[in-house]
Design a protein around this motif. Structure first.
Motif, PDB file in Angstrom:
ATOM      1  N   LEU A  36       2.338   4.759  -0.018  1.00 61.12           N
ATOM      2  CA  LEU A  36       1.824   5.268  -1.293  1.00 61.12           C
ATOM      3  C   LEU A  36       1.103   4.177  -2.076  1.00 61.12           C
ATOM      4  O   LEU A  36       0.084   4.446  -2.726  1.00 61.12           O
ATOM      5  CB  LEU A  36       2.984   5.835  -2.124  1.00 61.12           C
ATOM      6  CG  LEU A  36       3.671   7.098  -1.576  1.00 61.12           C
ATOM      7  CD1 LEU A  36       4.766   7.531  -2.523  1.00 61.12           C
ATOM      8  CD2 LEU A  36       2.674   8.216  -1.358  1.00 61.12           C
ATOM      9  N   GLN A  39      -2.637   3.842  -1.171  1.00 61.32           N
ATOM     10  CA  GLN A  39      -3.448   5.042  -1.382  1.00 61.32           C
ATOM     11  C   GLN A  39      -3.274   6.089  -0.277  1.00 61.32           C
ATOM     12  O   GLN A  39      -4.162   6.925  -0.075  1.00 61.32           O
ATOM     13  CB  GLN A  39      -4.938   4.683  -1.540  1.00 61.32           C
ATOM     14  CG  GLN A  39      -5.220   3.603  -2.562  1.00 61.32           C
ATOM     15  CD  GLN A  39      -4.685   3.937  -3.948  1.00 61.32           C
ATOM     16  OE1 GLN A  39      -4.792   5.076  -4.412  1.00 61.32           O
ATOM     17  NE2 GLN A  39      -4.075   2.960  -4.617  1.00 61.32           N
ATOM     18  N   THR A  41      -1.335   9.467   0.937  1.00 60.29           N
ATOM     19  CA  THR A  41      -0.639  10.573   0.275  1.00 60.29           C
ATOM     20  C   THR A  41       0.108  11.407   1.309  1.00 60.29           C
ATOM     21  O   THR A  41      -0.354  11.579   2.442  1.00 60.29           O
ATOM     22  CB  THR A  41      -1.627  11.473  -0.488  1.00 60.29           C
ATOM     23  OG1 THR A  41      -2.605  11.985   0.442  1.00 60.29           O
ATOM     24  CG2 THR A  41      -2.344  10.691  -1.579  1.00 60.29           C
ATOM     25  N   GLU A  46       3.410  16.279  -4.102  1.00 64.94           N
ATOM     26  CA  GLU A  46       2.782  15.663  -5.257  1.00 64.94           C
ATOM     27  C   GLU A  46       3.668  14.539  -5.792  1.00 64.94           C
ATOM     28  O   GLU A  46       4.892  14.586  -5.672  1.00 64.94           O
ATOM     29  CB  GLU A  46       2.532  16.696  -6.356  1.00 64.94           C
ATOM     30  CG  GLU A  46       1.557  17.803  -5.944  1.00 64.94           C
ATOM     31  CD  GLU A  46       1.330  18.806  -7.062  1.00 64.94           C
ATOM     32  OE1 GLU A  46       1.970  18.621  -8.121  1.00 64.94           O
ATOM     33  OE2 GLU A  46       0.537  19.734  -6.848  1.00 64.94           O
ATOM     34  N   GLY A  48       4.285  11.801  -4.703  1.00 67.28           N
ATOM     35  CA  GLY A  48       4.932  10.971  -3.702  1.00 67.28           C
ATOM     36  C   GLY A  48       6.377  11.286  -3.433  1.00 67.28           C
ATOM     37  O   GLY A  48       7.076  10.468  -2.811  1.00 67.28           O
ATOM     38  N   TYR A  65       0.711  11.946   6.687  1.00 68.13           N
ATOM     39  CA  TYR A  65       0.028  11.332   5.545  1.00 68.13           C
ATOM     40  C   TYR A  65      -1.479  11.481   5.720  1.00 68.13           C
ATOM     41  O   TYR A  65      -1.978  11.710   6.821  1.00 68.13           O
ATOM     42  CB  TYR A  65       0.387   9.845   5.431  1.00 68.13           C
ATOM     43  CG  TYR A  65       1.820   9.571   5.048  1.00 68.13           C
ATOM     44  CD1 TYR A  65       2.176   9.323   3.726  1.00 68.13           C
ATOM     45  CD2 TYR A  65       2.817   9.553   6.016  1.00 68.13           C
ATOM     46  CE1 TYR A  65       3.492   9.065   3.379  1.00 68.13           C
ATOM     47  CE2 TYR A  65       4.141   9.301   5.677  1.00 68.13           C
ATOM     48  CZ  TYR A  65       4.464   9.056   4.354  1.00 68.13           C
ATOM     49  OH  TYR A  65       5.769   8.808   4.010  1.00 68.13           O
ATOM     50  N   ARG A  67      -5.368   9.735   4.142  1.00 57.92           N
ATOM     51  CA  ARG A  67      -6.078   8.712   3.355  1.00 57.92           C
ATOM     52  C   ARG A  67      -7.564   8.849   3.624  1.00 57.92           C
ATOM     53  O   ARG A  67      -8.004   8.730   4.763  1.00 57.92           O
ATOM     54  CB  ARG A  67      -5.597   7.309   3.724  1.00 57.92           C
ATOM     55  CG  ARG A  67      -6.188   6.194   2.839  1.00 57.92           C
ATOM     56  CD  ARG A  67      -5.535   4.873   3.189  1.00 57.92           C
ATOM     57  NE  ARG A  67      -5.908   3.807   2.272  1.00 57.92           N
ATOM     58  CZ  ARG A  67      -6.851   2.904   2.508  1.00 57.92           C
ATOM     59  NH1 ARG A  67      -7.537   2.945   3.647  1.00 57.92           N
ATOM     60  NH2 ARG A  67      -7.120   1.968   1.623  1.00 57.92           N
TER      61      ARG A  67
END
Length: 267
Positions: A36, A39, A41, A46, A48, A65, A67
């Motif tokens: 996290l 950057q 996600t 939401e 994290g 994840y 990015r």
């Protein structure tokens, strides 16, 4: 390390929400906080927060994840006191792996309170950062550099193509007789056809590759200087008198004839 400081602040604020129940859970939570801070996600979540039931299996952890539109699949595989963290990157389709010793980095007696969970938090963050996160960012940064802006190919000097790759240096053009651009007299082109016997200084059109310093002995009726094949497989009559060791004989010798019974398959 800025990422470690950001991850530590995140864990301090959300540790009670993770419901960590084992040393392996603590390693996955640390990995999540580091992602996290860089950057990344978590899909479908939401702020994290880890999804409910993320640690229901203590043998295999799986989370997705993203990015910059790229997908990364994170898996944690338990192997005794080791937790093998694997990340599959969709940028280069490679798997990046890091092995973490849970007993070395996690204090099992302080799982419920964050300040005492990790024995050396900065060392654990450095291990995960170097072995996984930095390697995930390298191919993505290269892909962004290649797609940003127009790619202008470097200018190349004009190189004359060499038709022969084994030739050293430039091509060497031999002198050809009959080339009007190379002949001193352009009207001499075709003299070999007009004067086949080489009269008047012309090279002629009759060839004998064995003619060196003299004319060979030819049967009657054959033009002088011509290349001659015997009319029959037999030797012509040998000239009278002793023969020099270098004298030339015409026609095939006995070595050219097949051996007796060569066509008998039972011999």
């Amino acid at each position: 390390m800025a990422a470690a400081s950001t991850a530590e602040n995140f864990l301090t604020a959300h540790w009670s929400e993770f419901r960590v129940g084992s040393e392996r859970d603590a390693i996955i939570a640390c990995q999540h906080a580091l992602l996290l801070s860089e950057q990344f996600t978590l899909d479908g979540q939401e702020a994290g927060v880890l999804p409910a039931g993320w640690n229901s299996s203590q043998e295999l952890y799986t989370m997705n994840y993203r990015r910059d539109g790229r997908k990364y699949v994170v898996k944690g595989l338990a192997m005794d006191d080791q937790l093998l963290v694997n990340v599959l990157s969709s940028v280069d389709n490679k798997v990046y792996t890091c092995s973490v010793d849970t007993k070395e980095h996690v204090n099992p007696d302080c799982l419920q309170s964050y300040p005492g969970v990790f024995k050396q938090f900065s060392r654990l963050c450095s291990l995960l950062q170097q072995e996984i996160i930095d390697k995930l960012k390298e191919p993505q940064s290269r892909a962004s550099t290649m797609t940003s802006g127009a790619h202008v190919p470097p200018t190349r000097a004009h190189v004359t193509p060499n038709p022969d790759p084994l030739m050293v240096g430039g091509p060497r053009i031999p002198h050809h007789r009959g080339d009007p651009l190379r002949e001193p007299n352009p009207f001499s082109v075709g003299e070999g056809d007009r004067l086949p016997f080489g009269l008047g200084g012309s090279g002629g059109m009759l060839m004998d590759p064995f003619r060196q310093g003299g004319m060979p002995r030819l049967p009657q009726g054959v033009p002088p200087g011509a290349r001659f094949d015997p009319f029959t497989p037999f030797h012509p009559p040998a000239p009278r008198g002793p023969q020099s060791p270098g004298s030339r004989q015409y026609g095939p010798d006995h070595d050219h004839l097949p051996p007796p019974g060569y066509d008998d398959m039972f011999m």
